[in-house]
Write an enzyme that holds these catalytic residues in place. Sequence first.
Site, PDB file in Angstrom:
ATOM      1  CG  HIS A  61      22.227  77.184 122.675  1.00 48.07           C
ATOM      2  ND1 HIS A  61      23.189  77.194 123.662  1.00 48.07           N
ATOM      3  CD2 HIS A  61      22.719  76.365 121.704  1.00 48.07           C
ATOM      4  CE1 HIS A  61      24.206  76.432 123.300  1.00 48.07           C
ATOM      5  NE2 HIS A  61      23.945  75.903 122.115  1.00 48.07           N
ATOM      6  CG  LEU A 110      24.076  69.232 113.348  1.00 43.73           C
ATOM      7  CD1 LEU A 110      24.204  68.458 114.653  1.00 43.73           C
ATOM      8  CD2 LEU A 110      23.802  68.286 112.190  1.00 43.73           C
ATOM      9  N   GLY A 111      22.061  73.292 113.306  1.00 46.94           N
ATOM     10  CA  GLY A 111      21.067  74.283 113.684  1.00 46.94           C
ATOM     11  C   GLY A 111      21.717  75.383 114.487  1.00 46.94           C
ATOM     12  CB  THR A 156      19.378  69.372 115.968  1.00 46.76           C
ATOM     13  OG1 THR A 156      20.231  68.304 115.544  1.00 46.76           O
ATOM     14  CG2 THR A 156      20.011  70.703 115.626  1.00 46.76           C
ATOM     15  CB  VAL A 171      23.953  74.882 135.063  1.00 47.42           C
ATOM     16  CG1 VAL A 171      23.091  73.794 135.665  1.00 47.42           C
ATOM     17  CG2 VAL A 171      23.161  75.726 134.076  1.00 47.42           C
ATOM     18  CD  GLU A 199      21.190  74.809 118.038  1.00 43.59           C
ATOM     19  OE1 GLU A 199      21.327  75.905 118.584  1.00 43.59           O
ATOM     20  OE2 GLU A 199      22.153  74.116 117.652  1.00 43.59           O
TER      21      GLU A 199
HETATM   22  N1  ARG Z   1      24.617  73.755 116.887  1.00 41.08           N
HETATM   23  C1  ARG Z   1      25.116  72.423 117.040  1.00 41.08           C
HETATM   24  C2  ARG Z   1      25.758  72.040 115.705  1.00 41.08           C
HETATM   25  O1  ARG Z   1      25.303  72.502 114.666  1.00 41.08           O
HETATM   26  C3  ARG Z   1      24.014  71.464 117.384  1.00 41.08           C
HETATM   27  C4  ARG Z   1      24.447  70.216 118.047  1.00 41.08           C
HETATM   28  C5  ARG Z   1      23.267  69.299 118.302  1.00 41.08           C
HETATM   29  N2  ARG Z   1      23.702  67.952 118.594  1.00 41.08           N
HETATM   30  C6  ARG Z   1      22.949  66.886 118.263  1.00 41.08           C
HETATM   31  N3  ARG Z   1      23.375  65.669 118.579  1.00 41.08           N
HETATM   32  N4  ARG Z   1      21.847  66.984 117.621  1.00 41.08           N
HETATM   33  O2  ARG Z   1      26.702  71.274 115.660  1.00 41.08           O
HETATM   34 ZN    ZN Z   2      25.074  74.601 120.909  1.00 43.42          ZN
HETATM   35 CA    CA Z   3      28.246  73.441 135.667  1.00 43.30          CA
END
Ligand code: ARG
Ligand code: ZN
Ligand code: CA
Length: 422
Positions: free
Chosen positions: A240, A189-190, A233, A258, A237
């Site tokens: 991060h 997704l990203g 997404t 955290v 991201e």
């Molecule tokens: N990097 C994660 C992936 O590609 C992103 C998850 C984002 N989750 C969401 N519900 N948009 O899986």
């Molecule tokens: Zn992630």
């Molecule tokens: Ca925690």
Amino acid sequence: MIKNTLFFIVLIFVSFSHLIAQNNKCSSVKLHEQRMMEDPSLFSQIQKSEIVTQKWILDHPKTNKSGQIITIPVVVHVVYNTIVENISDAQIFSQIEILNQDFRLKNTNSLPTNHPYYQFTADTEIEFCLAIKDPFGNSTSGITRTKTNEVSFSDADDKVKYGIKGGKDNWDPTKYLNLWVCNLKGDLLGYATFPSELTNYKSSDGVVIRHQTFGNIGTAGSEGFTVNSIGRTATHEIGHWLNLNHIWGDANCGDDLVDDTKPSKTENYDCPTFPFNPNSCSGTGDNGEMFMNYMDYVNDDCMSMFTAGQGLRMRAALNGDRKSLLTSNGCGKAFLNEVIDANSFTIYPNPSKGSFEINTQLKNLETINIEIVNLLGEKLVKFSTIQSFPYQVNLNDLPNGGYFVKMTDGSISLTQKIFISK
Ligand code: ARG
Ligand code: ZN
Ligand code: CA
């Protein structure tokens, strides 16, 4: 002091040992770990960065909101092969709006007040604006568009971030959040880079999101990405990018560093029903996983919160590795801010006989008000709507002693001490 240092060393060990032994995870973390293994200097960079982060968090109790909104200038790089991938401005605006809702706790699906986890939900006081100035100070829409011959991009080679590889170079990442939108290989997704990587990997700093999961209109939700159609997404991201870890700490009941996110055994998908215990680290009998956190893997419409601790960790990044964003002119102005050190405004001479000059190197500052306050906090003099510096002040009538010069740009203020001695 020794005790403190020891505490940090233990903490760092605990924090990173889990990252090294994992496999199934989001590519942001995967890349981060890969770099860490390959590059010992990055590893020590990360350790240093974490110490600064933890210290900042200790110094800033999460109970009080700061009242100081940090606005991050954003540039969106659309890199397209087909015309469909050349998404509309409107789709980009929809993403910025979603970010501003999610980070400010204005999302329509935020937890109701009677929800057991309501008390952990937080306004991070972070906002995003599409840049209106490019790195050269010229006007911009905050959007770049690049035609590519690449049919899809991969996190493995990062090509989308380089002009010579069919992508688009990032804008100075110390002044902008770079968001690339393109087609990605597979079902990724990203992915994002972390703040501690900024120095060593400047040219790859930023966040990549596939166009099918960007914003909530246009191509968002297309080609089978229906459960990721409302722009979260990017929320995840950018979490991060501002130093947040997954809530399960990428390990079995791992630590995300955290303290107000619940330990979780592993990631969650789809949309569990609350309370959800099967993945819980404390067993049954409590409210279980905080799966609705943006840093889990549930569907877009199932996620709804950052915690105050996560907000603080992100603000620590914005006062640490990403501090230079606070003086970015990307959105047309620099913001007075607690983190701007005293040197961003000089007062000369100080002590003075009552007449002195206030100056700053900051360009495009918003209109500033200056107040002279005595040590009891009483306002003595006010200079309104100052637009240019250096600014000459004459306080020859005031008695000798110490005073505060308080500079405000609407929501944020900065105070410096002066002495008058005649
Ligand atoms: N990097 C994660 C992936 O590609 C992103 C998850 C984002 N989750 C969401 N519900 N948009 O899986
Ligand atoms: Zn992630
Ligand atoms: Ca925690």
